[in-house]
Design a protein around this motif. Sequence first.
Motif, PDB file in Angstrom:
ATOM      1  N   GLU A 130      -1.255   6.459  -4.415  1.00 52.33           N
ATOM      2  CA  GLU A 130      -2.571   6.687  -5.024  1.00 52.33           C
ATOM      3  C   GLU A 130      -2.820   5.806  -6.248  1.00 52.33           C
ATOM      4  N   GLU A 156       0.832  -1.206   0.000  1.00 49.43           N
ATOM      5  CA  GLU A 156       0.000   0.000   0.000  1.00 49.43           C
ATOM      6  C   GLU A 156       0.868   1.259   0.000  1.00 49.43           C
ATOM      7  N   THR A 213      -4.975  -5.176  -7.503  1.00 55.63           N
ATOM      8  CA  THR A 213      -5.667  -3.892  -7.666  1.00 55.63           C
ATOM      9  C   THR A 213      -6.065  -3.367  -6.296  1.00 55.63           C
ATOM     10  N   TRP A 214      -6.128  -2.044  -6.202  1.00 54.03           N
ATOM     11  CA  TRP A 214      -6.496  -1.390  -4.943  1.00 54.03           C
ATOM     12  C   TRP A 214      -7.350  -0.179  -5.299  1.00 54.03           C
ATOM     13  N   TYR A 215      -8.625  -0.433  -5.511  1.00 54.18           N
ATOM     14  CA  TYR A 215      -9.545   0.604  -5.954  1.00 54.18           C
ATOM     15  C   TYR A 215     -10.320   1.183  -4.780  1.00 54.18           C
ATOM     16  N   ARG A 216     -10.650   2.438  -4.903  1.00 57.30           N
ATOM     17  CA  ARG A 216     -11.534   3.075  -3.927  1.00 57.30           C
ATOM     18  C   ARG A 216     -12.970   2.687  -4.286  1.00 57.30           C
ATOM     19  N   SER A 217     -13.784   2.599  -3.280  1.00 56.74           N
ATOM     20  CA  SER A 217     -15.190   2.311  -3.526  1.00 56.74           C
ATOM     21  C   SER A 217     -16.031   3.128  -2.560  1.00 56.74           C
ATOM     22  N   GLU A 218     -17.278   3.231  -2.880  1.00 53.81           N
ATOM     23  CA  GLU A 218     -18.212   3.997  -2.063  1.00 53.81           C
ATOM     24  C   GLU A 218     -19.457   3.150  -1.870  1.00 53.81           C
ATOM     25  N   SER A 219     -20.000   3.179  -0.668  1.00 58.18           N
ATOM     26  CA  SER A 219     -21.224   2.433  -0.429  1.00 58.18           C
ATOM     27  C   SER A 219     -22.134   3.227   0.497  1.00 58.18           C
ATOM     28  N   GLU A 271      -3.651   2.454  -8.450  1.00 57.35           N
ATOM     29  CA  GLU A 271      -4.696   1.465  -8.224  1.00 57.35           C
ATOM     30  C   GLU A 271      -4.313   0.059  -8.665  1.00 57.35           C
TER      31      GLU A 271
END
Length: 97
Positions: free
Chosen positions: A44, A39, A57-63, A46
């Motif tokens: 920043e 990390e 992969t290291w993606y941002r997500s929103e929930s 991905e």
Amino acid sequence: MSTDELPDDVRHAYEVYRWAGREIEGLEEQRKAARSVIEEFLGESEELMVDGRKALTWYRSESRVFDQALAIQIYPDLDDKARKTKRTRSFRVVSDE
């Protein structure tokens, strides 16, 4: 029932369960440390490429989540009306000696 009364296969399963738990704890610590290094390297970014191939992969997500505390503030009786009892059994080693 004491362990002296256990069939050999159950005693063996218990010992394997204890051993595996200790091994998993150690591996989880190593995995956490390795993830931290990755990390930090990614920052920043991905994706991690290894030998020219996408390896991680290291993606941002929103929930969307339900804010239970806020709902109870707005509707104080909601907690009693919506609460239900859930019964479970806990399986854990009492002593690892």
